[in-house]
Design an enzyme around this catalytic site. Structure first.
Site, PDB file in Angstrom:
ATOM      1  N   GLY A 185      -0.628  15.691  -6.912  1.00  0.00           N
ATOM      2  CA  GLY A 185      -1.245  15.183  -5.701  1.00  0.00           C
ATOM      3  C   GLY A 185      -0.806  13.755  -5.466  1.00  0.00           C
TER       4      GLY A 185
ATOM      5  N   GLN B 290      -1.358   5.412  -1.908  1.00  0.00           N
ATOM      6  CA  GLN B 290      -0.572   5.244  -3.137  1.00  0.00           C
ATOM      7  C   GLN B 290       0.880   4.875  -2.841  1.00  0.00           C
ATOM      8  OE1 GLN B 290      -2.133   9.122  -4.915  1.00  0.00           O
ATOM      9  NE2 GLN B 290      -1.735   7.849  -6.712  1.00  0.00           N
TER      10      GLN B 290
ATOM     11  N   CYS C 116      -3.525   9.885 -12.963  1.00  0.00           N
ATOM     12  CA  CYS C 116      -3.242   9.346 -11.643  1.00  0.00           C
ATOM     13  C   CYS C 116      -1.856   8.711 -11.653  1.00  0.00           C
ATOM     14  CB  CYS C 116      -4.300   8.314 -11.256  1.00  0.00           C
ATOM     15  SG  CYS C 116      -4.067   7.604  -9.616  1.00  0.00           S
ATOM     16  N   LEU C 117      -1.067   9.024 -10.637  1.00  0.00           N
ATOM     17  CA  LEU C 117       0.276   8.451 -10.560  1.00  0.00           C
ATOM     18  C   LEU C 117       0.245   6.934 -10.386  1.00  0.00           C
ATOM     19  CD1 LEU C 117       2.054  11.145  -8.354  1.00  0.00           C
ATOM     20  CD2 LEU C 117       2.215  10.833 -10.834  1.00  0.00           C
TER      21      LEU C 117
ATOM     22  N   HIS D 142      -9.989  14.058  -6.020  1.00  0.00           N
ATOM     23  CA  HIS D 142      -9.313  12.864  -6.543  1.00  0.00           C
ATOM     24  C   HIS D 142      -8.505  12.190  -5.427  1.00  0.00           C
ATOM     25  CE1 HIS D 142      -7.029  10.582  -9.700  1.00  0.00           C
ATOM     26  NE2 HIS D 142      -6.113  10.602  -8.746  1.00  0.00           N
ATOM     27  N   GLU D 143      -7.753  12.985  -4.678  1.00  0.00           N
ATOM     28  CA  GLU D 143      -6.933  12.422  -3.591  1.00  0.00           C
ATOM     29  C   GLU D 143      -7.816  11.866  -2.476  1.00  0.00           C
ATOM     30  OE1 GLU D 143      -3.980  11.808  -4.384  1.00  0.00           O
ATOM     31  OE2 GLU D 143      -3.966  13.152  -6.090  1.00  0.00           O
TER      32      GLU D 143
ATOM     33  N   HIS E 291      -8.920   8.389  -3.134  1.00  0.00           N
ATOM     34  CA  HIS E 291      -7.930   7.363  -2.770  1.00  0.00           C
ATOM     35  C   HIS E 291      -8.087   6.944  -1.311  1.00  0.00           C
ATOM     36  CE1 HIS E 291      -5.522   6.884  -6.344  1.00  0.00           C
ATOM     37  NE2 HIS E 291      -5.349   8.190  -6.461  1.00  0.00           N
TER      38      HIS E 291
END
Length: 165
Positions: free
Chosen positions: A45, A50, A93-94, A135-136, A139
């Protein structure tokens, strides 16, 4: 398509609440770049903030690592319903590479969003797909994994992250 740079925490843009998308064609083009970036990372994701774009857009593909790619482009997403049942699960998380944390979330949600053509969609998501979408969505509201943790859990994870090269 092109790969985008992924912001790393504590970049202040990761704490910003994102604006609604009004230009669907531009968001669709961005989403394609985000998908390429997500697959290359390799993640499941990726949210627009991000990559430095403060708009309500995320992409996800929870199954591609285990089978065929099934990408989702979610523009102006919202949770229409969430299960009362909750579970803790590991989240990475990226934007916080090298750190995972156990986060409690509803196990199932109904997600409403616009797809890349501007059509209204609704998806019933369970398990990891529900976790990934939540989660996304965090953000888009200026939250990262650390923000979902109690201080006694957050502090050592932040210290571990800051100690990474």
């Amino acid at each position: 398509m092109s790969r985008l740079a992924i912001l790393r925490w504590p970049d202040p843009r990761l704490s910003a609440v994102c604006e609604e998308v009004t230009d669907i064609p531009a968001a669709a083009a961005l989403a394609q770049d985000m998908l390429e970036t997500m697959y290359a990372a390799p993640g499941r994701g990726l949210a627009a903030p991000q990559v430095g774009v403060l708009q309500r857009l995320f992409v996800m593909d929870v199954g591609w690592k285990d089978g065929a790619a099934t990408p989702m482009v979610c523009i102006n997403p919202e949770i229409a319903a969430a299960s009362e049942a909750q579970a803790e699960g590991e989240e990475g998380c990226l934007s916080i590479p090298g750190v995972t944390a156990r986060v409690r979330r509803p196990t199932a949600i109904t997600l409403r969003y616009l797809d890349e053509t501007g059509n209204r969609r609704e998806a019933a998501l369970e398990g990891f797909a529900a976790r990934c979408a939540q989660h996304e969505l965090d953000h888009l509201d200026g939250l990262v994994t650390f923000d979902r943790l109690p201080p006694e859990v957050r502090a050592p994870l932040e210290a571990a992250y800051e100690a990474l090269p």
